[in-house]
Design a protein around this motif. Structure first.
Motif, short mmCIF file in Angstrom:
data_model
loop_
_atom_site.label_atom_id
_atom_site.label_comp_id
_atom_site.label_asym_id
_atom_site.label_seq_id
_atom_site.Cartn_x
_atom_site.Cartn_y
_atom_site.Cartn_z
N LYS A 45 -23.05 -30.40 58.90
CA LYS A 45 -23.31 -30.12 60.31
C LYS A 45 -22.11 -29.47 60.99
CE LYS A 45 -26.98 -33.42 61.21
NZ LYS A 45 -27.50 -34.46 62.14
N GLY A 50 -17.56 -29.18 60.66
CA GLY A 50 -18.11 -30.34 59.97
C GLY A 50 -17.62 -30.47 58.55
N HIS A 53 -14.34 -32.21 59.09
CA HIS A 53 -14.44 -33.56 59.65
C HIS A 53 -15.52 -34.41 58.98
CE1 HIS A 53 -11.53 -32.76 62.86
NE2 HIS A 53 -12.05 -31.54 62.89
N GLU A 55 -18.83 -34.12 58.12
CA GLU A 55 -20.16 -34.32 58.70
C GLU A 55 -21.21 -33.90 57.66
OE1 GLU A 55 -20.77 -32.89 62.66
OE2 GLU A 55 -18.66 -33.17 63.20
N THR A 57 -24.63 -34.72 55.28
CA THR A 57 -25.86 -35.49 55.21
C THR A 57 -26.71 -34.97 54.06
OG1 THR A 57 -27.82 -36.23 56.42
CG2 THR A 57 -27.04 -34.01 56.88
#
Length: 329
Positions: A45, A50, A53, A55, A57
């Motif tokens: 994301k 992302g 950091h 992010e 999924t």
């Protein structure tokens, strides 16, 4: 082929830069094409932000159901100044390794591809680019994902503006997106029958614009429509209006800036098909052992272009269309 498939077990996919209609269709195609050969897919994301950091999924076929018709991007998009630094890219690379991601599909424009190219060069990751930008300025593909949708959004809006312009005999200066390129401005000007199109690729002489508009008004045209790319050197539609208003003070002149409406909305059928082709192709070329490349479609055939070439220069306007626009004024 078998050895290459074994090497690629997990794919990451991200969208970066300006959003464009059809990005979701491309994400869907990546995930579903990967699932057919049992590859794991992580969606990242907020683009490269992302990636830094963490992010991440996991995506499966269910995750991407019912998104092909949606504009925007389910993975979101963001700019990342940190990724422009070596330290930032090192953090991104560590996160990719942490999740055992050994191939990355980056969906976006030249800035996105530049970031992917750095990651591949500096850290040895397999990277494939999917061109998605409403500007249509990427070489190596006839059209980029989102361009047709943005074009049709601008077309619909300008057709409506023409109706009210005719009703009140007004002069409209309509600004469309295109900071560095005039693809949207040029093709919408032809499709809407605009009197003039001002493009970043062509030097605009304000006195010549005035002369042409005067000639058109003398020809008893009920209204005038000028399509202005936001990157035209006159400074866009508002500044152009300021420069010519004194010469047309007896006419009702209006400025309309279409802005980000061109980025939103459901993608056209053409963009959905293009995005589906390119998303699936990105997975296929990774399995074939390609990296640091972009997938595109030229003359309805898949084309693979090195990322370094794709980011080396902007795609040029079709000069036959420029001449056609002038002929049909």
């Amino acid at each position: 082929m078998t050895d290459d498939i074994i090497k690629v077990k997990t794919i990451g996919v991200l969208t970066s830069g300006g959003d464009s209609p059809g990005m979701n269709a491309a994400i869907r195609a990546v995930v579903r094409a990967a699932s057919t050969v049992n590859l794991k897919v992580y969606g990242i994301k907020h683009g490269y932000y992302g990636l830094i950091h963490e992010e991440f999924t996991e995506l499966d076929t269910h995750s991407v159901s019912n998104i092909i018709q949606r504009g925007g991007t389910i993975l979101k998009s963001a700019r990342s100044e940190e990724f422009r630094t070596k330290e930032g890219r090192e953090k991104a690379a560590k996160n990719l390794k942490k999740y055992n991601i050994d191939a990355l599909v980056v969906i976006g424009g030249d800035g996105t591809f530049t970031g992917g190219n750095f990651l591949a060069k500096e850290h040895g990751f397999n990277v494939v680019g999917v061109p998605a930008t409403i500007d249509n300025d990427i070489i190596g593909t006839d059209e980029t994902i989102g361009y047709d949708s943005a074009l049709n959004t601008a077309l619909e809006a300008i057709d409506k503006i023409r109706d009210t312009a005719d009703a009140h005999e007004r002069m409209f200066l309509v600004e469309v997106m295109g900071r560095d390129t005039g693809f949207i401005a040029l093709e919408t000007s032809i499709a809407t029958g605009a009197e003039l199109a001002l493009l970043p690729e062509e030097l605009t002489h304000v006195e010549e614009v005035k002369r042409q508009l005067h000639d058109m008004l003398k020809a008893q045209r009920r209204s005038s429509l000028v399509v202005v790319a936001e990157g035209d050197e006159t400074g866009g539609a508002i500044k152009l209006a300021e420069k010519i208003k004194d010469d047309f003070s007896h006419y009702d002149m209006r400025v309309c800036i279409l802005g980000h409406i061109q980025r939103g909305g459901a993608p056209t059928a053409r963009d959905r098909v293009l995005a589906s082709r390119l998303g699936a192709a990105a997975v296929r070329v990774l399995l074939e052992g390609h990296s640091e490349v972009m997938v595109g479609v030229v003359n309805n055939a898949l084309k693979i272009t090195p990322l370094r070439v794709a980011i080396s220069k902007k795609k040029e306007l079709d000069h036959t269309l420029i001449e056609l626009a002038k002929l049909l004024r």
